[in-house]
Design an enzyme around this catalytic site. Structure first.
Site, PDB file in Angstrom:
ATOM      1  N   SER A  34      36.017  35.345  44.558  1.00  0.00           N
ATOM      2  CA  SER A  34      35.011  34.431  44.544  1.00  0.00           C
ATOM      3  C   SER A  34      33.843  34.121  45.081  1.00  0.00           C
ATOM      4  CB  SER A  34      35.819  32.778  45.010  1.00  0.00           C
ATOM      5  OG  SER A  34      37.203  32.925  44.360  1.00  0.00           O
TER       6      SER A  34
HETATM    7  N1  SAH Z   1      41.688  34.699  44.810  1.00  0.00           N
HETATM    8  C1  SAH Z   1      40.568  35.687  43.984  1.00  0.00           C
HETATM    9  C2  SAH Z   1      39.865  35.147  42.874  1.00  0.00           C
HETATM   10  C3  SAH Z   1      40.597  34.744  41.951  1.00  0.00           C
HETATM   11  S1  SAH Z   1      40.115  34.537  40.633  1.00  0.00           S
HETATM   12  C4  SAH Z   1      40.046  37.074  44.687  1.00  0.00           C
HETATM   13  O1  SAH Z   1      40.121  36.328  45.778  1.00  0.00           O
HETATM   14  O2  SAH Z   1      39.848  37.816  44.124  1.00  0.00           O
HETATM   15  C5  SAH Z   1      41.104  33.391  39.251  1.00  0.00           C
HETATM   16  C6  SAH Z   1      42.316  33.796  39.230  1.00  0.00           C
HETATM   17  O3  SAH Z   1      42.790  33.154  39.060  1.00  0.00           O
HETATM   18  C7  SAH Z   1      42.163  35.047  37.998  1.00  0.00           C
HETATM   19  O4  SAH Z   1      42.511  36.587  38.122  1.00  0.00           O
HETATM   20  C8  SAH Z   1      42.805  34.500  36.368  1.00  0.00           C
HETATM   21  O5  SAH Z   1      43.874  35.620  36.395  1.00  0.00           O
HETATM   22  C9  SAH Z   1      44.262  33.964  37.664  1.00  0.00           C
HETATM   23  N2  SAH Z   1      45.198  33.125  36.982  1.00  0.00           N
HETATM   24  C10 SAH Z   1      44.266  31.852  35.880  1.00  0.00           C
HETATM   25  N3  SAH Z   1      46.169  31.179  36.340  1.00  0.00           N
HETATM   26  C11 SAH Z   1      47.053  31.806  36.644  1.00  0.00           C
HETATM   27  C12 SAH Z   1      48.401  30.973  37.134  1.00  0.00           C
HETATM   28  N4  SAH Z   1      48.877  30.669  35.937  1.00  0.00           N
HETATM   29  N5  SAH Z   1      49.244  31.916  37.172  1.00  0.00           N
HETATM   30  C13 SAH Z   1      48.624  33.071  37.952  1.00  0.00           C
HETATM   31  N6  SAH Z   1      47.546  33.078  37.691  1.00  0.00           N
HETATM   32  C14 SAH Z   1      46.332  32.542  37.238  1.00  0.00           C
END
Ligand code: SAH
Length: 189
Positions: A34
């Site tokens: 993000s």
């Molecule tokens: N917090 C992260 C950014 C996350 S982007 C950072 O600091 O880099 C969102 C992430 O959520 C993606 O990697 C995606 O694969 C994950 N995601 C989506 N749905 C999910 C779920 N149900 N459970 C766990 N992870 C999930």
């Protein structure tokens, strides 16, 4: 944020953009790190603090978990759950390389939380949900806080804060407009 090298959570060909106010692609389907300001936006609203037991849904690059670890300190605890196996490996490698070996990284659907370490003081969902997953509300302590983007993908979403009262009463407030990748699974898109 000054302690955690953001460039080490970004694929090498995007490293030059590490400190720009944009999300950047990382390995896996739909995964991004993000934009930098979103972390204080989420963590300040959560009131994330020393000693907190913290659950993140969506490990992504691992950067958010590393920042949380710096905030909660050695008296706190950080668990992060990632659903995409390729992204999970990326997060795990990044965190281990930088010495964050005491963060628990779990492969699975984070909308069910992580009951093994529940209840949590603070929960952060870093993908946009359709409705707040009930298992996560259950895994929140009294006086706990949960923050999440809500709304369909590819359009502005509402960042909302849920506060659980000491009697279990729930209060939801609106924080800001955000743009996040969709949460997968029954509570997402
Ligand atoms: N917090 C992260 C950014 C996350 S982007 C950072 O600091 O880099 C969102 C992430 O959520 C993606 O990697 C995606 O694969 C994950 N995601 C989506 N749905 C999910 C779920 N149900 N459970 C766990 N992870 C999930």
């Amino acid at each position: 944020m000054l302690r955690v090298p953001r460039e080490d959570f970004i694929p090498s060909h995007y490293r030059d953009y590490a400190y720009m106010e944009v999300p950047l692609p990382i390995p896996g389907r739909n995964a991004t790190i993000s934009c930098p300001h979103s972390y204080p936006l989420f963590y300040e609203a959560l009131n994330l603090d020393r000693g907190d037991k913290f659950l993140e849904v969506g490990a992504g690059s691992g950067y958010g978990a590393a920042l949380a670890r710096e905030i909660v300190g050695s008296e706190g605890y950080v668990v992060t759950v990632e659903i995409d196996p390729e992204t999970y490996r990326f997060a795990k490698e990044n965190l281990y390389k930088l010495g964050y070996t005491d963060i628990e990284i779990v492969l699975g659907d984070g909308s069910y939380g992580y009951p093994a370490k529940a209840p949590y003081d603070k929960i952060c969902i870093t993908a946009s949900c359709r409705r707040i997953p009930e298992p996560l509300i259950r895994q929140l302590k009294p006086n706990g806080r949960l923050i999440t983007p809500m709304g369909p993908p590819n359009s502005e979403q509402d960042l909302v804060l849920l506060v659980k009262g000491s009697d279990g009463e729930l209060k939801i407030s609106y924080i800001d407009k955000v743009l996040y990748v969709p949460l997968r699974g029954p509570y997402g898109y």
